[in-house]
Design an enzyme around this catalytic site. Structure first.
Site, PDB file in Angstrom:
ATOM      1  N   HIS A  24       0.822  -1.224   0.000  1.00  0.00           N
ATOM      2  CA  HIS A  24       0.000   0.000   0.000  1.00  0.00           C
ATOM      3  C   HIS A  24       0.850   1.266   0.000  1.00  0.00           C
ATOM      4  O   HIS A  24       0.661   2.178   0.823  1.00  0.00           O
ATOM      5  CB  HIS A  24      -0.970   0.015   1.176  1.00  0.00           C
ATOM      6  N   ASP A  62      -1.477  -5.313  -4.296  1.00  0.00           N
ATOM      7  CA  ASP A  62      -1.624  -4.028  -3.593  1.00  0.00           C
ATOM      8  C   ASP A  62      -0.261  -3.431  -3.233  1.00  0.00           C
ATOM      9  O   ASP A  62      -0.024  -3.006  -2.098  1.00  0.00           O
ATOM     10  CB  ASP A  62      -2.484  -4.169  -2.334  1.00  0.00           C
ATOM     11  N   HIS A 127      -6.443  -2.695  -5.170  1.00  0.00           N
ATOM     12  CA  HIS A 127      -6.128  -1.269  -5.084  1.00  0.00           C
ATOM     13  C   HIS A 127      -5.312  -0.783  -6.277  1.00  0.00           C
ATOM     14  O   HIS A 127      -5.387   0.401  -6.610  1.00  0.00           O
ATOM     15  CB  HIS A 127      -5.360  -0.968  -3.791  1.00  0.00           C
ATOM     16  N   HIS A 244      -5.486  -8.385   5.611  1.00  0.00           N
ATOM     17  CA  HIS A 244      -4.432  -7.596   6.242  1.00  0.00           C
ATOM     18  C   HIS A 244      -3.949  -8.155   7.581  1.00  0.00           C
ATOM     19  O   HIS A 244      -2.900  -7.717   8.066  1.00  0.00           O
ATOM     20  CB  HIS A 244      -4.903  -6.153   6.429  1.00  0.00           C
TER      21      HIS A 244
END
Length: 622
Positions: A24, A62, A127, A244
């Site tokens: 991320h 991601d 994402h 996560h």
């Protein structure tokens, strides 16, 4: 230091893979306190690959937090990869499969123009999935520059075929399968319909089979996650991205023929939500493969910001007798709990100089009475400079028994907040909200599924135009359905719109997209479909369409129309004292025309109202 198993394994035959997921990059990059957290953690992952002399770095999706990362984010990512992954160290892993099938280009460490010491292989996640024209992902950009080997991308949603990356080091052969993110409901349906093919090498028993994917693993509703039992049993190990919470355990395995695979869930390297799962210790892992045996060793990350999550139920705490200042008493009690959490976070410090100093603290507080609630933002200002998240340090929820009691007295608002509080993501929150509404307040025209999909696209991909596209497509779809029907009365029009909505809600993903996209041609232009639509509208609507068409053709075209009805009306609006127009044959206003006129006005008003709503009206849940 993680080393080779002291048994009979040799370094020349042992493949070493550093595994991480959900980096991320760019998360909260504009935040003055937390803006660098994702980059610091990624740098530690890359430095660990160097420290443990990994042959490969495998990322489970991601890598970026946004589908369109900012230039600053892309710059920092490129800088880190060049710093740690480029160099003159020889690569001892040989690629045996077709590189253009696996990566659409030559693998970077065999590119004569590049010197790569630690190759990165990555799939994309939800994402950083492809967006926009030509479906380009941010990983495509890193791939074409030779910094990342991007694999597992798939664009045909009618079936999926996964081709392995075949690699060999000494006597160890690795078949690496990658499946980048697909929408869970769609992929789940493809698995159920046996439309997911996973190719296996001819001499399949000689290979260690490793799959990495990025999907929901936890049960988030029917067909909204991927069950482990749908994956083929010949796999030896599965690296599962997207979730996560870190679930890594040290393993030394030699899978027998009748055993199923094991699942490795690296979790994220940075906390992107203040939930309990994110408070678990963050890790990456070193996977060592020797023929059919493997060792998995979790490696704790030392530069992750400390995070303490606590749940407090005020009814279970001794707050003393009820007094007038109960609100202040609750605040003082919670301040003491936060100070305890800050002290506890100090014990989580690793001593690494790059580890951020201010901890994350989140208290999930369940309260009984309205007198116990207060302004959370103002309360959080007491901890400026002590925690990294003073503005959202608390989340206040009413206890379940209070919600149930208010549901019994038909308190609709508390019923909605109660069921929505348990939603796991924005899509579930919206779906639960609309299901909780009474029939008279529910959506009458728009498809709930299409609205939730639009919110997902907006929140994950920051597609600011998605709501306009969805509402316009629905409006065209409803107008087309009315024009094709025989509805003449208002109740008949409402019934036809209800049926149209039911068709959209009952359709699967592909059918929904088809039903909406088939109306894309119904725009105000000179197509035959629009000409047919003009005939059935009322005279006022017909004049508006003619004026719009005349403006599109220009002044000359408007003059060439002659003495038609549209020209007379345009002159009447421009000239304060126009000559009387030629009498036109009067059109009888039929119930069908009247209903169509009302429906068009209603749909236009609905679309305008929806466009004015801001995204801040929709709150996410923890």
């Amino acid at each position: 230091m993680v080393g080779i198993d002291p048994g009979s394994w040799s370094a020349d035959d042992t493949m070493r893979i550093l595994i991480a997921s959900d980096i991320h990059l760019g998360y909260l990059e504009n935040d003055a306190v937390r803006g660098e957290d994702s980059f610091i953690a990624f740098e530690e992952v890359l430095s660990l690959a160097v420290q443990y002399d990994a042959d490969l770095i495998l990322l489970g999706g991601d890598l970026f937090d946004h589908a369109k990362p900012s230039p600053a984010c892309m710059f920092k990512c490129t800088q880190l990869i060049r710093k740690y992954c480029l160099g003159d160290k020889p690569i001892s892993v040989e690629l045996l499969s077709d590189q253009f099938v696996n990566f659409s280009r030559v693998v970077n460490y065999e590119d004569p123009n590049l010197n790569v010491s630690y190759p990165i292989l990555s799939i994309h996640g939800n994402h950083d999935d492809p967006v926009g024209q030509s479906s380009i992902s941010s990983l495509d950009i890193l791939s074409i520059t030779g910094l990342v080997n991007y694999f597992g991308k798939w664009s045909d949603y009618t079936h999926v075929r996964i081709t392995p990356v075949l690699m060999q080091k000494g006597s160890t052969k690795l078949a690496l399968y990658g499946l980048s993110h697909l929408k869970d409901q769609r992929l789940s349906r493809l698995f159920a319909e046996k439309k997911v093919e996973i190719e296996r090498p001819d001499d399949g028993n000689d290979w260690f089979n490793l799959l990495t994917l990025h999907q929901n693993r936890a049960d988030r509703g029917p067909s909204n996650y991927i069950r482990e039992d749908v994956l083929p049993s010949f796999l030896d190990l599965v690296v599962w991205g997207h979730e996560h919470d870190c679930q890594l355990y040290e393993m030394k395995e030699n899978k027998t023929e009748n055993e199923r695979f094991f699942v490795v869930q690296p979790g994220s390297t940075v906390a992107t939500s203040l939930a309990s799962g994110e408070a678990l210790p963050k890790h990456c892992a070193l996977l060592q493969i020797h023929n059919s045996d493997y060792i998995l060793t979790p490696i704790p990350l030392k530069t992750v910001r400390p995070f303490i999550f606590k749940t407090i139920v005020l009814s279970e705490e001794d707050l003393g007798s009820k007094q007038v200042n109960e609100n202040e008493k609750v605040q003082e009690f919670l301040k003491s709990k936060i100070n305890e959490a800050i002290s506890e976070a100090e014990k989580l410090r690793s001593g690494d100089p790059k580890q951020p100093t201010l901890p994350l603290v989140r208290l999930s507080v369940f309260y009984e009475r309205e007198e116990q609630d207060f302004n959370r933002v103002r309360f959080g200002q007491n901890f400026n400079g002590l925690v990294a998240n003073p503005n959202d340090i608390l989340i206040m929820k009413k206890e379940k028994k209070i919600r149930e009691r208010k549901e019994q007295i038909n308190n609709e608002d508390n019923h909605i907040s109660g069921v929505a509080a348990e939603a796991v993501d924005v899509e579930s929150l919206l779906r639960t909200y609309f299901e909780s509404l009474p029939p008279e307040r529910n959506l009458q025209v728009l498809s709930v599924r299409a609205v939730t999909d639009a919110v997902r696209e907006f929140t994950l991909k920051h597609d600011d135009d998605v709501f306009r596209r969805v509402f316009e497509a629905h409006k065209r779809r409803c107008v087309a359905a009315l024009l094709e029907s025989t509805a003449e009365k208002v109740d008949e029009v409402e019934e036809r719109l209800r049926i149209c909505k039911q068709e959209l809600d009952a359709a699967d993903d592909d059918q929904l997209r088809t039903l909406i996209d088939t109306t894309a041609a119904l725009k105000v232009n000179n197509t035959p479909t629009m000409k047919r639509a003009v005939v059935v509208l009322s005279s006022d609507d017909e004049a508006k369409v003619e004026e719009a068409m005349a403006r599109g053709r220009g002044r000359g075209a408007r003059g060439a129309r002659g003495r038609g009805r549209g020209r007379g009306r345009s002159r009447a609006r421009a000239d304060p004292d126009p000559p009387p127009p030629e009498p036109a044959p009067e059109r009888r206003t039929t119930p069908r025309r009247s209903a169509a006129q009302k429906s068009a006005t209603w749909l236009q008003s609905l679309a305008t109202t929806r466009r004015r709503r801001e995204s801040s009206d929709i709150e996410d849940s923890d």
